[in-house]
Design an enzyme around this catalytic site. Sequence first.
Site, PDB file in Angstrom:
ATOM      1  N   LYS A  36       0.850  -1.204   0.000  1.00 23.42           N
ATOM      2  CA  LYS A  36       0.000   0.000   0.000  1.00 23.42           C
ATOM      3  C   LYS A  36       0.878   1.244   0.000  1.00 23.42           C
ATOM      4  O   LYS A  36       0.615   2.204  -0.711  1.00 23.42           O
ATOM      5  CB  LYS A  36      -0.930  -0.003   1.224  1.00 23.42           C
ATOM      6  CG  LYS A  36      -2.129  -0.924   1.074  1.00 23.42           C
ATOM      7  CD  LYS A  36      -2.869  -1.112   2.387  1.00 23.42           C
ATOM      8  CE  LYS A  36      -3.926  -2.210   2.243  1.00 23.42           C
ATOM      9  NZ  LYS A  36      -4.470  -2.646   3.530  1.00 23.42           N
ATOM     10  N   GLN A  51      -5.260  -1.889   9.481  1.00 23.04           N
ATOM     11  CA  GLN A  51      -5.002  -3.181   8.833  1.00 23.04           C
ATOM     12  C   GLN A  51      -5.629  -4.311   9.650  1.00 23.04           C
ATOM     13  O   GLN A  51      -5.371  -4.447  10.847  1.00 23.04           O
ATOM     14  CB  GLN A  51      -3.484  -3.385   8.696  1.00 23.04           C
ATOM     15  CG  GLN A  51      -3.090  -4.660   7.979  1.00 23.04           C
ATOM     16  CD  GLN A  51      -3.555  -4.690   6.513  1.00 23.04           C
ATOM     17  OE1 GLN A  51      -3.457  -3.695   5.807  1.00 23.04           O
ATOM     18  NE2 GLN A  51      -4.088  -5.814   6.081  1.00 23.04           N
ATOM     19  N   ASP A  99     -11.801   2.720   3.690  1.00 29.16           N
ATOM     20  CA  ASP A  99     -12.169   1.313   3.513  1.00 29.16           C
ATOM     21  C   ASP A  99     -13.667   1.160   3.238  1.00 29.16           C
ATOM     22  O   ASP A  99     -14.094   0.163   2.673  1.00 29.16           O
ATOM     23  CB  ASP A  99     -11.813   0.513   4.780  1.00 29.16           C
ATOM     24  CG  ASP A  99     -10.591  -0.355   4.575  1.00 29.16           C
ATOM     25  OD1 ASP A  99     -10.209  -0.559   3.409  1.00 29.16           O
ATOM     26  OD2 ASP A  99     -10.009  -0.805   5.574  1.00 29.16           O
TER      27      ASP A  99
END
Lengths: 369, 369
Positions: free
Chosen positions: B129, B173, B196
């Site tokens: 990422k 995460q 997200d």
Amino acid sequence: MASSILSDCSSSATSRLLPLRRALLAPPCRFRPATVAAPPRRPLAIAAPQLPLLPRARGMASASAAAAASSTDSDACAKIIDGKLVAKQIREEIAVEIAKMKDAIGVVPGLAVILVGSRKDSQTYVRNKKKACEAVGIKSYEVNLPEDSSEDEVLKHITTFNSDPSVHGILVQLPLPHHMNDENILNAVSIEKDVDGFHPLNIGRLAMQGRDPFFVPCTPKGCMELLHRYGVEIKGKRAVVIGRSNIVGMPAALLLQKANATVSIVHSNTKKPEEITRQADIVITAVGVANLVRGSWIKPGAAIIDVGINPVDDPESPRGYRLVGDVCYEEASKIAGLITPVPGGVGPMTIAMLLSNTLESAKRIHKFK
Amino acid sequence: MASSILSDCSSSATSRLLPLRRALLAPPCRFRPATVAAPPRRPLAIAAPQLPLLPRARGMASASAAAAASSTDSDACAKIIDGKLVAKQIREEIAVEIAKMKDAIGVVPGLAVILVGSRKDSQTYVRNKKKACEAVGIKSYEVNLPEDSSEDEVLKHITTFNSDPSVHGILVQLPLPHHMNDENILNAVSIEKDVDGFHPLNIGRLAMQGRDPFFVPCTPKGCMELLHRYGVEIKGKRAVVIGRSNIVGMPAALLLQKANATVSIVHSNTKKPEEITRQADIVITAVGVANLVRGSWIKPGAAIIDVGINPVDDPESPRGYRLVGDVCYEEASKIAGLITPVPGGVGPMTIAMLLSNTLESAKRIHKFK
């Protein structure tokens, strides 16, 4: 009356949607009110997993259950889901629960309703809600604001109710006047008191696995309650929801899917909706088109929950019109296993579920089991 | 390799799900990587209405478009959706947009990632990422906390990032250590920075008509983007989503339904999933069962988006396993019109969509169009 409804089923509006020739229609089945199926009484367990109750829908239950539950009127006719009776049972159960809570902790649930303007229909709804609250022991709070009130005035009242510990549910009667932003106003209602269950956070929690909404919107909750109380198995069944509104169709689909049905949503862009609907063991319609769903759309033995309430011309009625559902009742009731009438099906359940949500809220806030 | 995949497709695990005899399997089609279909380049318009682009899926496009787009390899083979290439295009478009924004208002998007513990796979994801952010000009912020950190420590960092104006996206995460409550932590991320898109408020807004989420979850957004970029028409089409997880299946179904498909969700309680799937013009699978969806489940010409990434034993591979999707690729690619490979299909899209969400957030916060 039956032939009059048959005319509705083949009216120009619906015949455009499904060109079924009148000649193909089977003669209507004739119901005797006395044979309407009553669900067995059971304690209030709204949204609880379905129990193996009688009667079950034909084709969805064991042979013995189906036999026990078969109509005494005609084998060709679906069992009628008596929403009026179920709603009455639920109101009685709620009254008992409220009395218990009052005895135990000295608290009664409170429901605040905000009405803006003077629409006759809204005034009637609010009056009916108030009466229903009083009948079960819920304390009503009401604010009536003139049509030209500002959004800020409405928001001010919502804020007051949000922080009032004797109010456990807040309901803003819709529609609001055009100069107001519905979204701003509805989002101002505290999520813990949003007994309508329309807040996107509630809908999101309804959609997600492992999450539960604070409140389930009243009408879809009523549909599920009817299925549960009539012992319709949902898990593993095919379900079709016709219509995808925020207040009925979409939450109904999410509820069915949470109960482990395989759900399809039919809407205005759906091609051949009749083909998809015919695969469904459970159909919930909330589309607002009189008699859209014909007998030929229905899978034999399916459970049909008709949320539509549509006025159709009826010169024989004193009012000049009468109310019918989204489902062509005379045709569908020949094919289905269980069916809700209109009126008297889902309609009475909505206020009963509002009372249930208000009680649930009070119990949650006061940690009363 | 092909025969090895065929063995997977008829492995004991999947043969229990669908007892297809190996003898019935058609010989696998052989792809030449050079014939993989590239989508036409177009400016960044993620989630924009689909354009009449080439190539289209067989059976879903005009004859000329289908002819123009037909595979040069074999008529029996589906066109391959090249997720790697699309993701690369998108990253390039994002880089251009970011450069423009920096020039115009002196702001670059910022993405904060919180990693708790030292799981190898999570560390790899976070590193990827970070690299992807750097490549397009997004500033990375990273917090690495030890496995035994408290929930409060994580929440403290979230609060800091929530109020940091140079951070436009915050990502925690997953999976978090067992002693932490995922829901508490994810809900602490400001809804304006929840790139997200997992917050229930986002999911609710995704489900509702007339509402739009702040962010669409990355993987389902990537699936939709692949369909758009390959010109697959969605409105009025039948779509089946297999799997109903909060992070892929359910939001994918809601996105398809928002784009006016008629959507059915297939899950572990669905009976005869192959019958329902066979009705679909568009299939998105996200169920995590290797080769579950056989060729016989697929409607000829359908577009197949396979989100599954499942390791299967492969003694010929240096690692002893290889990755396959939820779809038995060799069978499905004979029947489908368009199909994503695994790997190289949806996989590369997820990080691209995370970058897209972060850019979108920065543009919204800074009112940059």
